[in-house]
Design a protein around this motif. Sequence first.
Motif, PDB file in Angstrom:
ATOM      1  N   PRO A 125       0.846  -1.196   0.000  1.00  0.00           N
ATOM      2  CA  PRO A 125       0.000   0.000   0.000  1.00  0.00           C
ATOM      3  C   PRO A 125       0.879   1.243   0.000  1.00  0.00           C
ATOM      4  O   PRO A 125       1.969   1.223   0.564  1.00  0.00           O
ATOM      5  N   ILE A 126       0.433   2.292  -0.668  1.00  0.00           N
ATOM      6  CA  ILE A 126       1.137   3.570  -0.522  1.00  0.00           C
ATOM      7  C   ILE A 126       0.096   4.596  -0.111  1.00  0.00           C
ATOM      8  O   ILE A 126      -1.111   4.348  -0.191  1.00  0.00           O
ATOM      9  N   ARG A 127       0.567   5.712   0.345  1.00  0.00           N
ATOM     10  CA  ARG A 127      -0.326   6.775   0.778  1.00  0.00           C
ATOM     11  C   ARG A 127      -1.150   7.257  -0.420  1.00  0.00           C
ATOM     12  O   ARG A 127      -0.606   7.574  -1.471  1.00  0.00           O
ATOM     13  N   PHE A 128      -2.455   7.283  -0.262  1.00  0.00           N
ATOM     14  CA  PHE A 128      -3.308   7.786  -1.346  1.00  0.00           C
ATOM     15  C   PHE A 128      -3.233   9.308  -1.378  1.00  0.00           C
ATOM     16  O   PHE A 128      -3.290   9.943  -0.319  1.00  0.00           O
ATOM     17  N   PRO A 129      -3.140   9.895  -2.581  1.00  0.00           N
ATOM     18  CA  PRO A 129      -3.221  11.357  -2.669  1.00  0.00           C
ATOM     19  C   PRO A 129      -4.544  11.813  -2.052  1.00  0.00           C
ATOM     20  O   PRO A 129      -5.549  11.106  -2.172  1.00  0.00           O
ATOM     21  N   SER A 130      -4.553  12.967  -1.421  1.00  0.00           N
ATOM     22  CA  SER A 130      -5.743  13.325  -0.643  1.00  0.00           C
ATOM     23  C   SER A 130      -6.986  13.511  -1.518  1.00  0.00           C
ATOM     24  O   SER A 130      -8.094  13.249  -1.064  1.00  0.00           O
ATOM     25  N   ASP A 131      -6.797  13.926  -2.780  1.00  0.00           N
ATOM     26  CA  ASP A 131      -7.966  14.027  -3.667  1.00  0.00           C
ATOM     27  C   ASP A 131      -8.636  12.676  -3.860  1.00  0.00           C
ATOM     28  O   ASP A 131      -9.861  12.578  -3.852  1.00  0.00           O
ATOM     29  N   TRP A 152      -4.017   4.983   7.890  1.00  0.00           N
ATOM     30  CA  TRP A 152      -4.116   4.936   6.422  1.00  0.00           C
ATOM     31  C   TRP A 152      -5.595   4.874   6.020  1.00  0.00           C
ATOM     32  O   TRP A 152      -6.059   5.638   5.163  1.00  0.00           O
ATOM     33  N   LEU A 153      -6.329   3.996   6.653  1.00  0.00           N
ATOM     34  CA  LEU A 153      -7.751   3.850   6.304  1.00  0.00           C
ATOM     35  C   LEU A 153      -8.569   5.076   6.709  1.00  0.00           C
ATOM     36  O   LEU A 153      -9.524   5.454   6.018  1.00  0.00           O
ATOM     37  N   ILE A 169      -4.708  -5.327  10.087  1.00  0.00           N
ATOM     38  CA  ILE A 169      -4.770  -3.880  10.305  1.00  0.00           C
ATOM     39  C   ILE A 169      -4.147  -3.543  11.646  1.00  0.00           C
ATOM     40  O   ILE A 169      -4.540  -4.084  12.671  1.00  0.00           O
ATOM     41  N   THR A 170      -3.190  -2.646  11.622  1.00  0.00           N
ATOM     42  CA  THR A 170      -2.586  -2.181  12.863  1.00  0.00           C
ATOM     43  C   THR A 170      -3.280  -0.900  13.293  1.00  0.00           C
ATOM     44  O   THR A 170      -3.278   0.095  12.567  1.00  0.00           O
ATOM     45  N   ALA A 171      -3.898  -0.944  14.449  1.00  0.00           N
ATOM     46  CA  ALA A 171      -4.571   0.238  14.978  1.00  0.00           C
ATOM     47  C   ALA A 171      -4.856  -0.030  16.440  1.00  0.00           C
ATOM     48  O   ALA A 171      -4.981  -1.184  16.839  1.00  0.00           O
ATOM     49  N   SER A 172      -4.958   1.026  17.239  1.00  0.00           N
ATOM     50  CA  SER A 172      -5.247   0.783  18.650  1.00  0.00           C
ATOM     51  C   SER A 172      -6.724   0.447  18.850  1.00  0.00           C
ATOM     52  O   SER A 172      -7.114   0.018  19.918  1.00  0.00           O
TER      53      SER A 172
END
Length: 431
Positions: A125-131, A152-153, A169-172
Amino acid sequence: MMILKQPSSFPSPLFLFLFLITSSVSSSLSPTAAPTSSPLPPSSSSTLDPKQLRALQSLNIPTSRDPCSPSSLHNVTLCDSSAPFRHLLSLRLANCSDDVALSFTALKSLSTLQSFQFLNCPISPIRFPSDLATSLRFFTCIRSLRKLTGVWLSRLRNLTDLTVSHVSITASGPYVILGNMKSLRSLTISHANLTGFVPKHLNRNLTHVDFSGNKLRGKIPTSITLLENLETLDLSLNWLKGEIPTSIGDLISLQNLSLASNSLSGSIPESFSAIPGLVHIDLGSNQLNGTIPRFISEMRSLKFLNLENNEFHGVIPFNESFIKGLEVFKIQGNNNLCYNHSILSSKLKLGIAPCDKHGLPISPPTAKDDGDDSMADDSGSDYDGNDENDVSHKEANHHHGPNKVVLGVAIGLSSLVFLIVFSILLSKCCR
Ligand SMILES: *[C@@H]1O[C@H](CO)[C@@H](O)[C@H](O)[C@H]1NC(C)=O
Ligand SMILES: *[C@@H]1O[C@H](CO)[C@@H](O)[C@H](O)[C@H]1NC(C)=O
Ligand SMILES: *[C@@H]1O[C@H](CO)[C@@H](O)[C@H](O)[C@H]1NC(C)=O
Ligand SMILES: *[C@@H]1O[C@H](CO)[C@@H](O)[C@H](O)[C@H]1NC(C)=O
Ligand SMILES: *[C@@H]1O[C@H](CO)[C@@H](O)[C@H](O)[C@H]1NC(C)=O
Ligand SMILES: *[C@@H]1O[C@H](CO)[C@@H](O)[C@H](O)[C@H]1NC(C)=O
Ligand SMILES: *[C@@H]1O[C@H](CO)[C@@H](O)[C@H](O)[C@H]1NC(C)=O
Ligand SMILES: *[C@@H]1O[C@H](CO)[C@@H](O)[C@H](O)[C@H]1NC(C)=O
Ligand SMILES: *[C@@H]1O[C@H](CO)[C@@H](O)[C@H](O)[C@H]1NC(C)=O
C-alpha cells in the motif's frame, strides 16, 4: 503415579463459524459482478482521459480496448460520461501479478474514482493522494495490500461502504479508522486481527456492521442498540465478554445477528422478542445460560438458529414443525438442556438428551435401564456421535457426547485394573 485420563467434555467446533462468517463479506457496487464476455467492436481511439489511460497501463490493466466501453474488461472499470474525455468512477484490481506496483502519480490521476477495489492483490500500500482519498465512497480490500494501518484507512473519510477482509490492520482500535467517516453505511472489517474495543459511537445510518474474526475485547457497548437502521450485526469470533445488552430489542431493523464464538454470558434478553424480522441468529460457542425463551419459536422470519455450545438449561420450547421450518438449527453442546420426547422425536438427532418428567436431561442410556418405549427403537442415536445431522445440514463436530464419557470411564477402569495387576506381579517378582 497413576493417571486416569478423563475425556474432555468440552466441545470444540470453533471452526464451524469460519464458514458462516467468511460468506458475509459484501460489496455493494456492480464491478464485482460476474465476468461477461461479449465480443466488442475494436475501438480506434479511447474516450478515456489519457492520463487515466496511462495510469491503467501502469497498473497492468490492458487498454487495447476502450476501458469505457460497456462491459469492457468484465467491469473492471466504470466511467462517467463527461466530454471530451470520460473519467473513471470505479476500478477493480483483482488477482494482481507480482510486478504491479501502485505509484503516486498514477493514483493522483485517478482521483475521480468513487469506488476502488482490491481483490487478491497483495501489493504494497502507498499513501493515497488526498484528492483520491476523499473522492472514494466505496473501498474494498480483500486479501490485498498486505498490511494496513488504521491511520491509512482513516483518510478515506467520505466512504459510505468500507470492506476490509483478510488483511491485517494495525490500529489501537476501530475508532481510529472510523472516527472521521461520517457517511458510513456499510462496514466490514473482518479477519483483520484488529485489536481494541467495539466503538461506542457509530454512525446512526449504518445498516451493516461486521467485525467478525478480530481480537476485539470488552463488552458489547449498549450504545450499539441505537443503530436503528442496522440490518446485520456480526461480532463473531472475537474476545467479547459480559452480557448481551438488554436493549438489543431496540435494533428493530435487525435481520442477521451473529455473536458466536466469544465469551458472552448471561441469558438471552427478553427484548429480542421485539425484533420482528430476524432471519439469522447465531449465538453459538459462548457461555450463555438460562432457559431458551419460548418467543423464539414465534419468530416468523427465522431461518437460521444456532445456540450450540453454551450453558443453557431446561426444556427446549420448540415443536417439530418449528424446527423443520428452519434451514439450520443447532443446539448441541448444552449439557443441561433436554427435549420433551412426547413433542419431539429422537429422529431429529438434536444432539441433546430427552427430558425426564422433571424437565431434566435423562442421563445417557447406559446398559438397558431404558424402559421408555418411545426411545426404544433407536435409543442412543442422539448420543453416539453420528456424523450426519438431519436438522442442521451442516458438518457438525460431534466430539461431544455422553457415550464418549462412558467409553472414557471404561478405558480408565481397565487401565486401572491393568495397573493393579501389573504392580502386584511386579511386587511379587522383585521381592
Ligand atoms: C443473513 O442470514 C441469511 C440466512 O442465514 C444468509 O443467507 C445471508 O447471507 C445473511 N446476510 C448477511 C448480509 O449476512
Ligand atoms: C457492467 O457495467 C455496466 C454499466 O457500465 C452494467 O450495466 C452492467 O450490469 C455491469 N455488468 C455486470 C455483469 O455487473
Ligand atoms: C481470481 O482468480 C481466481 C482463481 O485463481 C478466479 O476464480 C477468480 O475468478 C479471479 N477473480 C477475478 C475477479 O478475476
Ligand atoms: C469529503 O468530505 C469532506 C469533509 O470531510 C468534505 O469537505 C468534502 O466536500 C467531501 N468530498 C466529497 C467529494 O464529497
Ligand atoms: C492474524 O494473526 C494470526 C496469528 O497471530 C495469523 O496466523 C493470521 O495470519 C493473522 N491474520 C491476518 C489477516 O494477518
Ligand atoms: C443519515 O441519512 C440521512 C438520509 O439518508 C441523511 O440525511 C443524514 O445526513 C445521514 N446522517 C448521517 C449522520 O450520516
Ligand atoms: C448465568 O450467568 C450469570 C453470569 O455469568 C450468572 O450471574 C448467573 O447466576 C447464571 N444464571 C444461571 C441460571 O446459571
Ligand atoms: C408449533 O409451534 C408453533 C409456535 O412456535 C405453533 O404456531 C404451531 O401451531 C405449533 N405446531 C404444532 C403442530 O403444535
Ligand atoms: C412434555 O409434553 C407433554 C405434552 O405436551 C406434557 O404433558 C409434559 O408435561 C411435558 N414434559 C415436560 C418435562 O415438559
